[in-house]
Design an enzyme around this catalytic site. Structure first.
Site, PDB file in Angstrom:
ATOM      1  N   ARG A 193     -10.151  36.574 -12.845  1.00  0.00           N
ATOM      2  CA  ARG A 193     -10.562  37.606 -13.804  1.00  0.00           C
ATOM      3  C   ARG A 193     -11.568  38.572 -13.174  1.00  0.00           C
ATOM      4  O   ARG A 193     -11.571  39.774 -13.457  1.00  0.00           O
ATOM      5  CB  ARG A 193     -11.111  36.954 -15.067  1.00  0.00           C
ATOM      6  CG  ARG A 193      -9.957  36.316 -15.860  1.00  0.00           C
ATOM      7  CD  ARG A 193     -10.406  35.596 -17.071  1.00  0.00           C
ATOM      8  NE  ARG A 193     -11.143  36.434 -17.988  1.00  0.00           N
ATOM      9  CZ  ARG A 193     -11.976  35.954 -18.913  1.00  0.00           C
ATOM     10  NH1 ARG A 193     -12.150  34.660 -19.025  1.00  0.00           N
ATOM     11  NH2 ARG A 193     -12.603  36.771 -19.710  1.00  0.00           N
TER      12      ARG A 193
ATOM     13  N   HIS B  27     -22.064  36.894 -24.729  1.00  0.00           N
ATOM     14  CA  HIS B  27     -21.284  35.819 -24.099  1.00  0.00           C
ATOM     15  C   HIS B  27     -21.347  35.891 -22.575  1.00  0.00           C
ATOM     16  O   HIS B  27     -20.494  35.332 -21.886  1.00  0.00           O
ATOM     17  CB  HIS B  27     -19.825  35.847 -24.589  1.00  0.00           C
ATOM     18  CG  HIS B  27     -19.681  35.428 -26.033  1.00  0.00           C
ATOM     19  ND1 HIS B  27     -18.546  35.664 -26.781  1.00  0.00           N
ATOM     20  CD2 HIS B  27     -20.558  34.785 -26.867  1.00  0.00           C
ATOM     21  CE1 HIS B  27     -18.721  35.174 -28.003  1.00  0.00           C
ATOM     22  NE2 HIS B  27     -19.927  34.650 -28.080  1.00  0.00           N
TER      23      HIS B  27
ATOM     24  N   THR C  86     -12.538  42.734 -32.644  1.00  0.00           N
ATOM     25  CA  THR C  86     -12.833  41.295 -32.560  1.00  0.00           C
ATOM     26  C   THR C  86     -12.139  40.588 -33.720  1.00  0.00           C
ATOM     27  O   THR C  86     -12.124  41.093 -34.849  1.00  0.00           O
ATOM     28  CB  THR C  86     -14.358  41.019 -32.520  1.00  0.00           C
ATOM     29  OG1 THR C  86     -14.568  39.612 -32.518  1.00  0.00           O
ATOM     30  CG2 THR C  86     -15.125  41.666 -33.658  1.00  0.00           C
TER      31      THR C  86
END
Ligand code: BJW
Length: 235
Positions: A58, A110, A178
Site C-alpha cells: 500500500r 487512524h 465514510t
C-alpha cells in the site's frame, strides 16, 4: 456573528477517485484480505512479515505518481485556507492526500502509512520505504520493533482528546466518504447531534445516515467542491 466552528470527518471514499480502494465496497480491501490477518495487533504479533508485506504494497501504491489529491481534497484545503473560524479536518485515512492537497488543520486519527513507529522507544519516523522484521529504529537502534504507524482494530485512535474538544465546540459537523461502520469515528455524529448542524456527503447512505440532519449523495469530487463553495459563500 462569529463564523461557525467546523469539524469535517473524512473516510476512504474521498480518496476513491484518486485511485485508492475503499475498505468495505465490493472491490474494497476487506474483500481481498481478512482484517484478522493484517489489521490487528494479534496479526502483527503472529506474522509480522505478512503484515509488513500488506502495508509495503500500500505504501508503494501511494508513491505511484498517478495517485494524487483529487478535487475533493483540494476543495477542503481551500476551505482550510479561507475559513476564518475554527476548523478541524479529522481523517480516518492513512494516505497523505489531504496533506499533499495543502490541508493544515488536519489530524490523522487512524495514523499515517508514510510513518513508522518503534515499539521499543515509541519514536515515530517519516517512512516512505518498505519495513521488514529486520528494520532498525533510527532513534534507539533496536532491530525488529518497527511497525506501521497505523491504528489497528482494538487500538486507541490518535488525538482523541483534541478531536473531542473540537466536537464539543463545533456548530457544523460534516462526514465525507465514510461508511459509518468503524467506531469511535462513526459515533461522532451522535455526539454532536442536537447542538450542531450535521451533513453527510457520501455515495450512498452510510450505516449512521439517520443521525444526520442532511445528506448529499454522489461522488466526492462533485459534492465536496460544491458544498465548500456554498459554505464559503455563506449559505
Ligand atoms: C464514496 C466514494 C466516492 C466510495 N465519493 N463516497 C469488537 C472487538 C474489538 C473492537 C471492537 C469490537 N466492536 C467494536 C469495536 C471497536 C472497533 C470497531 O469499530 N469495530 C467495528 C468494525 C464493529 N474500533 C476499534 O477497534 C477502534 N479503536 C477503538 O475503538 O478503541 C477503543 C476506544 C474506546 C472509546 C473511545 C475511543 C476508542 C480502532 C479502529 C481502527 C480502524 N483501522 C482501520 C485500518 C487502518 C489502517 C489501514 O488503512 O490499514 O481504519 S480499518 C478501516 O476502516 C480503516 C478506515 O479508516 C476505517 C473506516 O473505513 P471508511 O473510511 O469508512 O471506509 P469504508 O470502506 O468502510 O467506507 C467508504 C465509504 O465511502 C462507503 O460508504 C462508500 O459508499 C463511500 N464511497 N466511493 C464519496 N467516490
Amino acid at each position: 456573528m462569529a463564523h461557525p466552528s467546523l469539524v469535517i470527518l473524512t473516510g476512504a471514499g474521498i480518496s476513491r477517485e484518486s485511485g485508492l480502494a475503499t475498505f468495505r465496497d465490493a472491490d474494497g480491501i476487506w474483500a481481498k484480505v481478512r482484517i484478522e490477518d493484517v489489521a490487528t495487533p494479534e496479526a502483527f504479533a503472529r506474522d509480522p512479515a505478512r503484515v509488513h508485506a500488506f502495508y509495503n504494497a500500500r505504501r508503494a501504491q501511494l508513491r505511484d505518481p498517478a495517485i494524487r489529491p483529487n478535487a475533493a481534497h483540494r476543495a477542503l484545503a481551500e476551505l482550510d485556507a479561507a475559513w476564518p473560524g475554527e476548523l478541524l479536518l479529522v481523517t480516518q485515512n492513512v494516505d497523505d492526500l489531504h496533506d499533499r492537497a495543502g490541508s493544515r488543520r488536519l489530524l490523522h486519527m487512524h495514523g499515517e502509512l508514510m510513518r513508522a513507529r518503534c515499539m521499543t522507544c515509541e519514536a515515530v519516523h517519516p517512512w516512505p520505504d518498505d519495513l521488514s522484521t529486520a528494520t532498525t529504529c533510527p532513534a534507539c537502534g533496536q532491530a525488529g520493533g518497527m511497525r506501521p504507524h497505523v491504528v489497528w482494530f482494538g487500538e486507541m485512535p490518535l488525538d482523541m482528546a483534541r478531536i473531542g474538544a473540537a466536537l464539543d465546540r463545533c456548530d457544523l459537523f460534516v462526514a465525507i466518504g465514510t461508511s459509518g461502520q468503524v467506531y469511535p469515528a462513526a459515533g461522532f455524529v451522535a455526539e454532536v447531534a442536537g447542538r450542531a448542524r450535521t451533513v453527510e456527503l457520501n455515495l450512498e447512505p452510510s450505516a449512521v445516515a439517520s443521525d444526520f440532519d442532511e445528506a448529499l449523495h454522489g461522488p466526492a469530487t462533485e459534492t465536496v467542491p460544491s458544498f465548500v463553495a456554498r459554505l464559503l459563500a455563506g449559505a
